[in-house]
Motif scaffolding. Sequence first.
Motif, mmCIF file in Angstrom:
data_model
loop_
_atom_site.group_PDB
_atom_site.id
_atom_site.type_symbol
_atom_site.label_atom_id
_atom_site.label_comp_id
_atom_site.label_asym_id
_atom_site.label_seq_id
_atom_site.Cartn_x
_atom_site.Cartn_y
_atom_site.Cartn_z
ATOM 1 N N TYR A 1 15.387 9.407 22.611
ATOM 2 C CA TYR A 1 14.139 9.615 21.876
ATOM 3 C C TYR A 1 13.051 10.169 22.781
ATOM 4 O O TYR A 1 12.323 11.108 22.421
ATOM 5 C CB TYR A 1 13.671 8.292 21.248
ATOM 6 C CG TYR A 1 12.283 8.369 20.656
ATOM 7 C CD1 TYR A 1 12.061 9.029 19.463
ATOM 8 C CD2 TYR A 1 11.197 7.778 21.310
ATOM 9 C CE1 TYR A 1 10.783 9.106 18.915
ATOM 10 C CE2 TYR A 1 9.929 7.852 20.781
ATOM 11 C CZ TYR A 1 9.724 8.511 19.584
ATOM 12 O OH TYR A 1 8.455 8.599 19.056
ATOM 13 N N GLY A 2 12.925 9.609 23.982
ATOM 14 C CA GLY A 2 11.920 10.089 24.927
ATOM 15 C C GLY A 2 12.187 11.521 25.355
ATOM 16 O O GLY A 2 11.258 12.326 25.504
ATOM 17 N N ARG A 3 13.464 11.871 25.549
ATOM 18 C CA ARG A 3 13.809 13.250 25.902
ATOM 19 C C ARG A 3 13.449 14.196 24.770
ATOM 20 O O ARG A 3 13.016 15.339 25.004
ATOM 21 C CB ARG A 3 15.310 13.348 26.214
ATOM 22 C CG ARG A 3 15.783 12.441 27.338
ATOM 23 C CD ARG A 3 15.028 12.697 28.627
ATOM 24 N NE ARG A 3 15.560 11.899 29.721
ATOM 25 C CZ ARG A 3 14.989 11.793 30.909
ATOM 26 N NH1 ARG A 3 13.856 12.443 31.144
ATOM 27 N NH2 ARG A 3 15.524 11.040 31.862
ATOM 28 N N ALA A 4 13.620 13.716 23.542
ATOM 29 C CA ALA A 4 13.252 14.549 22.394
ATOM 30 C C ALA A 4 11.741 14.777 22.350
ATOM 31 O O ALA A 4 11.280 15.878 22.017
ATOM 32 C CB ALA A 4 13.718 13.875 21.101
ATOM 33 N N LEU A 5 10.970 13.753 22.700
ATOM 34 C CA LEU A 5 9.515 13.922 22.729
ATOM 35 C C LEU A 5 9.113 14.992 23.743
ATOM 36 O O LEU A 5 8.228 15.817 23.467
ATOM 37 C CB LEU A 5 8.834 12.596 23.087
ATOM 38 C CG LEU A 5 8.851 11.489 22.034
ATOM 39 C CD1 LEU A 5 8.097 10.265 22.558
ATOM 40 C CD2 LEU A 5 8.239 11.956 20.727
ATOM 41 N N GLU A 6 9.752 14.969 24.905
ATOM 42 C CA GLU A 6 9.437 15.978 25.915
ATOM 43 C C GLU A 6 9.828 17.375 25.438
ATOM 44 O O GLU A 6 9.160 18.359 25.745
ATOM 45 C CB GLU A 6 10.141 15.633 27.229
ATOM 46 C CG GLU A 6 9.628 14.355 27.871
ATOM 47 C CD GLU A 6 10.226 14.123 29.254
ATOM 48 O OE1 GLU A 6 10.621 15.109 29.906
ATOM 49 O OE2 GLU A 6 10.295 12.960 29.678
ATOM 50 N N GLY A 7 10.918 17.444 24.667
ATOM 51 C CA GLY A 7 11.306 18.726 24.096
ATOM 52 C C GLY A 7 10.297 19.216 23.083
ATOM 53 O O GLY A 7 9.974 20.414 23.026
ATOM 54 N N ILE A 8 9.765 18.297 22.294
ATOM 55 C CA ILE A 8 8.736 18.652 21.310
ATOM 56 C C ILE A 8 7.477 19.135 22.017
ATOM 57 O O ILE A 8 6.844 20.107 21.588
ATOM 58 C CB ILE A 8 8.427 17.440 20.408
ATOM 59 C CG1 ILE A 8 9.642 17.131 19.529
ATOM 60 C CG2 ILE A 8 7.193 17.695 19.559
ATOM 61 C CD1 ILE A 8 9.520 15.837 18.763
ATOM 62 N N ARG A 9 7.128 18.479 23.104
ATOM 63 C CA ARG A 9 5.961 18.918 23.876
ATOM 64 C C ARG A 9 6.171 20.324 24.424
ATOM 65 O O ARG A 9 5.242 21.155 24.414
ATOM 66 C CB ARG A 9 5.719 17.947 25.042
ATOM 67 C CG ARG A 9 4.544 18.303 25.936
ATOM 68 C CD ARG A 9 4.603 17.532 27.232
ATOM 69 N NE ARG A 9 5.811 17.868 27.989
ATOM 70 C CZ ARG A 9 6.224 17.203 29.063
ATOM 71 N NH1 ARG A 9 5.554 16.165 29.507
ATOM 72 N NH2 ARG A 9 7.329 17.582 29.693
#
Length: 298
Positions: free
Chosen positions: A172-180
């Motif tokens: 989930y955290g990696r996905a947030l960084e991808g969204i950023r």
Amino acid sequence: MNRRVLLVACALALGAVAFSGDRFWLQFLGKAMIGCILAMSLDLLVGFTGLVSLAHSAFFGLAAYALAGLTNRFGLVSPLLTLPLCLMAAGASALIIGWLSLRATGVYFIMVTLAFTQVLFFLFNDSPALGGSDGLYVAQRPVDSRLAAYLVIWIALILVYLLLARVLRAPYGRALEGIRGNEQRMRSLGYPTRRYKLVAFVIAGALAGLAGYLDATLYGFVNPAQLGWKQSGLILVTVLLGGKGTLYGPALGALLLAFIEHYGERVTEHWNALIAALVIAVVLFLPRGLAALVQPRG
């Protein structure tokens, strides 16, 4: 020095202050650690999700007022009851505000969160039933002893850091960084980006509520200024000063600002100018914030 060793040393040093029993340091560093929790929670949005929110102080203040209401009106004191209820109040508010705000993007998102913050500020500031501009005293704090309150804040700081670090290491955290980095690409890969951002907004809001709960417990007083945009702006400055996207950077920034505010007042009544000068210096010479001082050189 190894970054982890330095962080552990700082945590142990803060914990050791409890053994001093000094009233000033317990309250001063207790307040500073609450600032660390607040800054780290906002860093989840600013540094890892790419959302610049000016509504963060609203969740801080709402949880503090919720504690005052629970103790003053209903006589609830036990932290086993008041803490979950206050966190739920902050999380529910973050869910509503986030769901509405995330319909906008960029500067419009910032302005919408600012608008919500100001609405809540004026609601509490102009309502005699909520104490008006004078605020409210907490009739009975969940933790009466200043030493016990300090230890609770210290434990909460460590747990919040470990929780956020674990979340950000997860998929989930990696996905947030991808969204950023590139939200459109993440959306094209099938990620429900808006839902991911909303979950991050709720988590950050609930943790800001935890900071507000601890602040009301430490001081036994709540004030509408805690919900204002100036408080949100100061939290954002703290994150940028410490180094967004690092967790420990905003915490270091919060500790530094606490010392500047306290000792700067002894030097000049315009101590805010000292903070402004520090921010300018960091922007010019440490673009990645104070965290760059403890990051490994590559």
